[in-house]
Design a protein around this motif. Structure first.
Motif, mmCIF file in Angstrom:
data_model
loop_
_atom_site.group_PDB
_atom_site.id
_atom_site.type_symbol
_atom_site.label_atom_id
_atom_site.label_comp_id
_atom_site.label_asym_id
_atom_site.label_seq_id
_atom_site.Cartn_x
_atom_site.Cartn_y
_atom_site.Cartn_z
ATOM 1 N N GLY A 72 -6.918 -3.418 -1.518
ATOM 2 C CA GLY A 72 -6.895 -3.943 -0.173
ATOM 3 C C GLY A 72 -7.640 -2.999 0.767
ATOM 4 O O GLY A 72 -8.767 -2.586 0.481
ATOM 5 N N ASP A 73 -6.987 -2.634 1.874
ATOM 6 C CA ASP A 73 -7.605 -1.712 2.829
ATOM 7 C C ASP A 73 -7.390 -0.251 2.456
ATOM 8 O O ASP A 73 -7.957 0.647 3.090
ATOM 9 N N CYS A 74 -6.548 -0.001 1.445
ATOM 10 C CA CYS A 74 -6.196 1.378 1.077
ATOM 11 C C CYS A 74 -7.316 2.016 0.250
ATOM 12 O O CYS A 74 -7.739 1.460 -0.772
ATOM 13 N N ARG A 75 -7.768 3.182 0.671
ATOM 14 C CA ARG A 75 -8.775 3.957 -0.050
ATOM 15 C C ARG A 75 -8.336 5.416 -0.074
ATOM 16 O O ARG A 75 -7.880 5.957 0.930
ATOM 17 N N GLY A 112 -6.140 3.583 5.433
ATOM 18 C CA GLY A 112 -5.627 2.242 5.255
ATOM 19 C C GLY A 112 -4.427 2.152 4.338
ATOM 20 O O GLY A 112 -4.071 1.064 3.895
#
Length: 211
Positions: free
Chosen positions: A175-178, A195
């Motif tokens: 998703g938005d997590c990096r 994120g």
């Protein structure tokens, strides 16, 4: 600071040993299901061979490209080889042959760099209260599943995805997590997280499984 920790972790060396569980093949000496199992349970020398075999299996499992296929192979050995024996001599030979085969398999494969388990953020003074929790599962040679849980540890808060370890490090995205990870025995350094919620950057230590 995080970058320095990551560099230190990258040079800390390879992970060895057998933290992951082997095939679900533990002897059931309370209710043995075959003559072979009963004989192993009541024969100290065979019990010692069984313990040695399970240790080798755990090591080989960590290095296997296909853990499900490896587990199935080991269960086949129990049914087709061990439980087919009708003498103690046959059991000894079967165990020793399988132990030697696994030793060859281990010697010809690469050791894992990351142990599966639960990792918690730590500092010099100990675990960080309320910090995110990282759960790692092995999916194959150098391939892992990562769950990022918030400080509450609630399963429904998890960010989940797979990553591939490359030379002691990995990039993760879901998703938005990096984020960026670096690995050393029982340690993980996380940096450049975005994120994923707050407070994720830091050093994490693998927690011992509960007894």
């Amino acid at each position: 600071m995080i970058r320095r920790i990551a560099r230190l972790l990258l040079t800390a060396g390879l992970l060895s040993g057998a933290g992951a569980a082997a095939a679900d093949d533990a002897l059931n000496c309370d209710a043995p299901g075959s003559w072979a199992e009963r004989t192993v349970c009541r024969t100290p020398a065979l019990r010692a061979l069984d313990a040695q075999l399970r240790q080798r299996r755990a090591e080989a499992l960590l290095r296997s490209d296909d853990t499900a296929a490896f587990t199935a192979e080991q269960r086949d050995w129990i049914g087709d080889k061990r439980d087919a024996c009708t003498t103690v001599r046959c059991l000894e030979t079967s165990y020793r042959t399988q132990i030697d085969a696994l030793a060859i398999r281990i010697a010809s494969s690469e050791p894992p760099l990351l142990q599966p388990g639960e990792y918690r953020q730590v500092t010099r003074t100990g675990p960080v209260p309320g910090a995110p929790v990282l759960q790692v599962e092995r999916r194959g040679q150098r391939r892992y599943l990562l769950r990022v849980l918030d400080g509450s540890g609630a399963p429904d808060s998890a960010i989940e995805g797979e990553f591939i370890e490359q030379v002691g490090a990995a990039d993760f995205g879901a998703g938005d997590c990096r984020l960026r990870m670096s690995f050393a025995p029982d340690l993980m350094a996380v940096s450049a997280a975005s994120g994923c919620g707050g407070g994720l950057d830091g050093t994490y230590r693998r927690m011992p499984p509960e007894p």
